[in-house]
Design an enzyme around this catalytic site. Structure first.
Site, short mmCIF file in Angstrom:
data_model
loop_
_atom_site.label_atom_id
_atom_site.label_comp_id
_atom_site.label_asym_id
_atom_site.label_seq_id
_atom_site.Cartn_x
_atom_site.Cartn_y
_atom_site.Cartn_z
N ASP A 102 1.14 -1.48 0.05
CA ASP A 102 0.05 -0.13 -0.19
C ASP A 102 0.92 1.29 -0.31
OD1 ASP A 102 -1.88 2.06 0.07
OD2 ASP A 102 -3.39 0.20 2.00
N ASP A 204 -2.82 4.58 -2.28
CA ASP A 204 -3.73 6.02 -1.74
C ASP A 204 -4.13 6.70 -1.67
OD1 ASP A 204 -4.47 5.13 1.36
OD2 ASP A 204 -3.31 7.42 2.05
N GLU A 261 -6.74 4.01 -6.17
CA GLU A 261 -7.98 4.12 -4.93
C GLU A 261 -8.33 5.49 -5.38
OE1 GLU A 261 -9.18 4.59 0.11
OE2 GLU A 261 -7.77 5.65 -0.58
N HIS A 334 -10.58 -2.35 4.35
CA HIS A 334 -11.27 -1.85 6.23
C HIS A 334 -11.50 -0.84 6.09
CE1 HIS A 334 -7.70 0.31 3.37
NE2 HIS A 334 -8.04 1.17 4.71
N ASP A 335 -11.95 0.22 5.48
CA ASP A 335 -12.86 1.56 5.14
C ASP A 335 -14.67 1.70 5.64
OD1 ASP A 335 -10.42 2.86 5.34
OD2 ASP A 335 -10.24 3.17 3.50
#
Ligand code: GLC
Length: 554
Positions: A102, A204, A261, A334-335
């Site tokens: 990431d 990210d 993302e 995870h969000d």
């Protein structure tokens, strides 16, 4: 029609996402370790996983659980050592599982040495590495932008006598991509990790790296008088120039993939972002997760939605990536809150809901990303007070919701429903204390249902969600139609059933998933001449679906 032989390895595999802090703790400390991931590679292999995105485990003060990076070249001691990471990469490779790192490149931690230097003066060697601005005449922040986590997106720095911009928490200052040295430093980091043999990168918050040339106030959209930084800075023209430079410097010539993302990129714009002419191989865009949660910053305002809204969003993303690029399919990360809660408007057993989503995820076109625990079918956790949450965003959202006029109880209910911590409770391995995640007290409470809902129990049960996921993974990887076939939506206007067909030459497969708690009928001709390949309830009848039943015919 895609040709399987022309497809890259990452298009022919199933990916997963691991949140290391909550996966498996091998150090008896209450937080997960990299060695814990290595120890579970067999488990992931049985799920058909070929690529594993792990969220950041670089050295970090952990204000945002690693998304505040202090040193991109070091592993945080809580996760282990660089040797542990090398071991994970090597052991993964042996099992055909490539590690996906990431890259947090929009911002760093305030404790990163770059920021520590940048804030000391206006003329140090890193003075321009972040977004610094003078105060307005009255001393207030340069604009009325609200950070994504809530509150002003500007923080005053006494030492330098200026404000700095932070799209996320104030401990996450935004980098200045206009500065060529910043770009070079970031590309060097990516190349250093690529040289270690990772299989790709998830990048990210990438839509925020380019800021507009002029910083201006925007119309307030909440009681706090602020304007979302997202509206002010996401996807600013010129961003793709930076990203093409990134692609040339890092991606070109390597057998890796990059998935961005990209909150704020609409399906219609995808062709500029992915594929031959784009910058990424895949893009996580959030049009479908916005359906139940609302896209707006005012997240705690109730949203009403219909299944067709979700179907349209998914179909638009499919359409946008048919001729160009590739789609990363996902329902959880995870969000996000757990999908068994997020994507259903009806009552019903979570396990059945998980199977419905599983069938869509694993038979659709694209690379499916399974988020840890999704294959077990958890729901959200049973939070009882705001103090139980750890997430920096949830805490800020609670305050924000109260500022919007919600009572304590209403603000808590909104957090319980939407908090990112729902996805971050420890992985449930077995029925022992702390779900086999750790021998110490876990950093977040283990979900109440772990005694029955855990890997060991589901491995022993042929009707479990895990067994369903494993069989769907086999089905997908063993039938080219699911990997390379075209995708066409069926029953587009139906408010209960999500349905699509996959076709490859004269092979055809049809997926039908009943998202409602009522029995439904459909035109049996849709599956005429096909056999049942998978049924979430064992057998199946053509033309009929039981409540929350999902089937694949082919
Ligand atoms: C991304 C991450 C999220 C993080 C944020 C700031 O959205 O997925 O977890 O808080 O970026 O880095």
């Amino acid at each position: 029609m895609a040709d399987l032989n022309d497809m890259a390895w990452w298009q022919r595999t199933i990916a997963c996402e691991v949140y290391p802090k909550s996966f498996l703790d091998m150090a008896g400390q209450g937080t997960g370790t990299i060695a814990g991931i290595t120890a579970k590679l067999d488990y992931l292999q049985k799920l058909g996983i070929g690529a594993m995105w792990i969220t950041p485990c670089y050295k970090s003060p952990m204000v945002d659980n690693g998304y505040d990076v202090q040193d991109y070249y070091a592993i945080d001691p809580s996760f282990g050592t660089m040797a542990d990471m090398d071991e994970l990469i090597a052991c993964g490779k042996k099992r055909g599982i490539r590690i996906v790192m990431d890259l947090v490149f929009n911002h760093t931690s305030e404790e990163c040495s770059w920021f520590v230097e940048s804030k000391t003066s206006r003329d140090n060697s890193k003075a321009d590495w972040y977004i610094w601005r003078d105060a307005r005449e009255d001393g207030s922040a340069p604009t009325n932008w609200r950070s994504i986590f809530g509150g002003s997106a500007w923080e005053w720095c006494e030492e330098r006598g200026q404000y700095y911009l932070h799209t996320f928490a104030k401990q996450q200052p935004d980098l200045n991509w206009e500065c060529p040295e910043v770009r070079k430093a970031l590309f060097d980091i990516a190349n250093w990790w690529a040289d270690k043999g990772v299989g790709g990168f998830r990048i990210d918050a990438i839509t925020y790296i380019k800021k507009p040339p002029v910083f201006e106030d925007g119309p307030a959209d909440g009681e706090d008088g602020l304007y979302p930084v997202h509206a002010a800075t996401a996807n600013t023209p010129g961003i793709l120039d930076f990203l093409h430079e990134f692609k040339t410097a890092v991606r070109d010539g390597r057998d890796i993939f990059m998935v961005g993302e990209a909150n704020g990129v609409a399906a219609e714009e995808l062709d500029k972002w992915v594929g031959e002419n784009g910058v990424f191989d895949m893009l996580f865009e959030f049009s479908h997760t916005h359906v139940p949660m609302g896209a707006a910053e005012i997240w705690c305002r109730p949203v009403t939605w219909k299944l067709t809204d979700l179907k349209r969003a998914l179909a638009a993303s499919q359409a946008a990536t048919v001729s160009n690029g590739w789609y990363p399919a996902f329902f959880e990360n995870h969000d996000q809150p757990r999908s068994t809660v997020n994507f259903f408007r009806c009552e019903g057993p979570l396990a059945e809901k998980a199977k419905v989503l599983g069938v869509v995820l694993l038979t659709t076109r694209g690379t499916p990303f399974i988020y840890q625990g999704e294959e077990l079918g958890y729901g959200n956790a049973e939070w009882k007070s705001i103090d139980e949450f750890d997430d920096v965003q949830t805490k800020a959202q609670f305050d924000f919701a109260k500022g919007e006029g919600l009572s304590d109880a209403e603000a808590l209910a909104a957090c319980v429903r939407f908090s990112r911590d729902n996805a971050r409770t420890p992985m449930q391995w077995d029925a022992s204390e702390a779900a086999g995640f750790s021998t110490a007290k876990p950093w977040l409470p283990v979900h109440d249902d772990y005694v029955t809902c855990n890997v060991a129990a589901q491995e022993a049960d042929p009707d479990s969600v895990l067994a369903w996921y494993r069989s769907l993974a086999k089905l997908r990887l063993g039938n080219d139609v699911f990997l390379a076939g075209d995708w066409h939506e069926l029953m587009a206007d139906d408010e209960q059933v999500m349905a699509f067909e996959r076709t490859l030459g004269d092979v055809r497969a049809v997926t039908l998933a009943n998202f409602s708690d009522e029995p439904v009928t459909y035109d049996a001709d849709l599956v005429e001449g096909l056999e049942l390949l998978a049924g979430s309830m064992g057998d199946a009848t053509t033309g009929e679906l039981r409540p929350l039943e999902a089937v694949v015919w082919g």
